[in-house]
Design an enzyme around this catalytic site. Structure first.
Site, PDB file in Angstrom:
ATOM      1  N   CYS A 100     -32.755  -3.431  -2.167  1.00  0.00           N
ATOM      2  CA  CYS A 100     -31.955  -2.282  -2.564  1.00  0.00           C
ATOM      3  C   CYS A 100     -32.816  -1.247  -3.266  1.00  0.00           C
ATOM      4  O   CYS A 100     -33.471  -1.548  -4.264  1.00  0.00           O
ATOM      5  CB  CYS A 100     -30.816  -2.725  -3.483  1.00  0.00           C
ATOM      6  SG  CYS A 100     -29.854  -1.352  -4.131  1.00  0.00           S
ATOM      7  N   PHE A 130      -6.431   4.451  -2.552  1.00  0.00           N
ATOM      8  CA  PHE A 130      -5.143   3.845  -2.213  1.00  0.00           C
ATOM      9  C   PHE A 130      -4.277   4.807  -1.403  1.00  0.00           C
ATOM     10  O   PHE A 130      -3.072   4.934  -1.639  1.00  0.00           O
ATOM     11  CB  PHE A 130      -4.412   3.383  -3.483  1.00  0.00           C
ATOM     12  CG  PHE A 130      -5.076   2.219  -4.154  1.00  0.00           C
ATOM     13  CD1 PHE A 130      -5.054   0.960  -3.573  1.00  0.00           C
ATOM     14  CD2 PHE A 130      -5.760   2.388  -5.355  1.00  0.00           C
ATOM     15  CE1 PHE A 130      -5.678  -0.117  -4.178  1.00  0.00           C
ATOM     16  CE2 PHE A 130      -6.390   1.309  -5.975  1.00  0.00           C
ATOM     17  CZ  PHE A 130      -6.345   0.054  -5.380  1.00  0.00           C
ATOM     18  N   ARG A 134      -2.227   5.498   1.446  1.00  0.00           N
ATOM     19  CA  ARG A 134      -1.470   4.693   2.408  1.00  0.00           C
ATOM     20  C   ARG A 134      -0.134   5.374   2.664  1.00  0.00           C
ATOM     21  O   ARG A 134       0.658   5.559   1.734  1.00  0.00           O
ATOM     22  CB  ARG A 134      -1.266   3.273   1.876  1.00  0.00           C
ATOM     23  CG  ARG A 134      -2.601   2.568   1.629  1.00  0.00           C
ATOM     24  CD  ARG A 134      -2.442   1.268   0.877  1.00  0.00           C
ATOM     25  NE  ARG A 134      -3.758   0.706   0.570  1.00  0.00           N
ATOM     26  CZ  ARG A 134      -3.941  -0.438  -0.089  1.00  0.00           C
ATOM     27  NH1 ARG A 134      -2.900  -1.138  -0.499  1.00  0.00           N
ATOM     28  NH2 ARG A 134      -5.164  -0.872  -0.327  1.00  0.00           N
ATOM     29  N   GLY A 135       0.078   5.742   3.922  1.00  0.00           N
ATOM     30  CA  GLY A 135       1.292   6.470   4.231  1.00  0.00           C
ATOM     31  C   GLY A 135       1.293   7.814   3.535  1.00  0.00           C
ATOM     32  O   GLY A 135       0.341   8.578   3.613  1.00  0.00           O
ATOM     33  N   GLU A 136       2.377   8.090   2.824  1.00  0.00           N
ATOM     34  CA  GLU A 136       2.505   9.376   2.134  1.00  0.00           C
ATOM     35  C   GLU A 136       2.011   9.324   0.694  1.00  0.00           C
ATOM     36  O   GLU A 136       2.035  10.334  -0.001  1.00  0.00           O
ATOM     37  CB  GLU A 136       3.974   9.811   2.148  1.00  0.00           C
ATOM     38  CG  GLU A 136       4.594   9.926   3.527  1.00  0.00           C
ATOM     39  CD  GLU A 136       3.942  11.004   4.377  1.00  0.00           C
ATOM     40  OE1 GLU A 136       3.491  12.022   3.793  1.00  0.00           O
ATOM     41  OE2 GLU A 136       3.893  10.845   5.601  1.00  0.00           O
TER      42      GLU A 136
END
Length: 271
Positions: free
Chosen positions: A113, A253, A255-257
């Protein structure tokens, strides 16, 4: 899953399970990227390797524009379990030291890394161009449309359940790049590469990620001057710090509306 698919897409392979059923699994195979003599080995899902290389080089700051790449030559490896495809990239002009130093810091494509132990956002984004303050403006409701567009384009995930997805869109709603890959970094690189070939002005674009927003993906976006990152899952604390330091918009987060705006809410409107 999807044993009735007569011919699997290039990113999937059919295998026989313990109970005798046939299933489709996502392919994960090595690619050797050679840039000005520097060799980097990554595991990726075969297909769109040129987009992967272009997006990777842009996101790591090795090149500033798609036009900086003047040639790509994909050489297929020998058949067999040890097959390694090789992609040779020729740049228009780049100091050897610059290529070596910027490729050496990468972590998702190397065993070591390049930023291990680095927690300072300014150090991670050293040399990244500043974002345009408050640009672009976009309706919050548009995020749901991009989530649907990403889901509709995730054929490989629908067949295998084993791939990540990423989408790059202009703030006006137009999808400029979208890709899937077994690696989340690779999915973003492929989407960025496609968008770059389409002439994207990343300073007015949005990236949508199918998984969490880790600092590494956020750093790629910020090096591109891409100011809005949307994730269907959670961001990490360091990703938050990077966006806050750079003045970027970070949404998680999604998600949808519904969604959670972590920082940079001034770019989102209620229209």
């Amino acid at each position: 899953m999807a044993d009735d698919v007569p011919l699997p897409p290039v990113g999937a392979a059919r295998r026989t399970l313990a109970d005798g059923r046939r299933d489709l699994l996502v392919r994960e195979e090595p690619l050797l990227l050679v840039v000005h003599g520097q060799q980097l080995l990554t595991m990726r899902t075969p297909g769109r390797d040129e987009d992967l290389a272009l997006g990777f080089l842009l996101g790591e700051g090795v090149i500033a524009a798609a036009a900086d790449v003047v040639g790509m030559d994909l050489v297929a490896g020998d058949a067999g379990a040890a097959r390694v495809d090789e992609l040779r990239v020729t740049l228009r002009a780049a100091p050897q030291g610059l290529v070596r130093d910027r490729l050496a810091r990468t972590h998702e494509i190397r065993s070591s890394c390049g930023v291990c132990g680095v927690a300072d956002p300014q150090a991670i984004l050293a040399g990244a161009p500043p974002l345009l303050p408050g640009v672009p403006k976009l309706p919050r409701a548009r995020i749901a449309g991009w989530l649907r567009a990403l889901a509709d384009r995730q054929e490989l995930f629908a067949l295998t359940g084993g791939s990540h997805g990423a989408l790059v869109a202009h703030a006006d709603g137009a999808v400029l790049g979208c890709a899937e890959d077994v690696g989340r970094h690779n999915a973003l690189d492929k989407a960025v590469g496609e968008a770059a070939r389409a002439g994207a002005d990343f300073a007015r674009c949005v990236a949508v990620l199918s998984g969490r927003a880790g600092y590494d993906l956020v750093a790629k976006c910020l090096r591109l001057r891409l100011p809005v990152v949307v994730s269907v899952s959670a961001p990490s604390a360091l990703a938050f710090d990077l966006c806050a330091e750079a003045g970027a918009t970070l949404v998680g987060f999604a998600r949808g509306e519904s969604c959670e705006v972590y920082c940079g809410a001034e770019r989102l409107t209620d229209g």
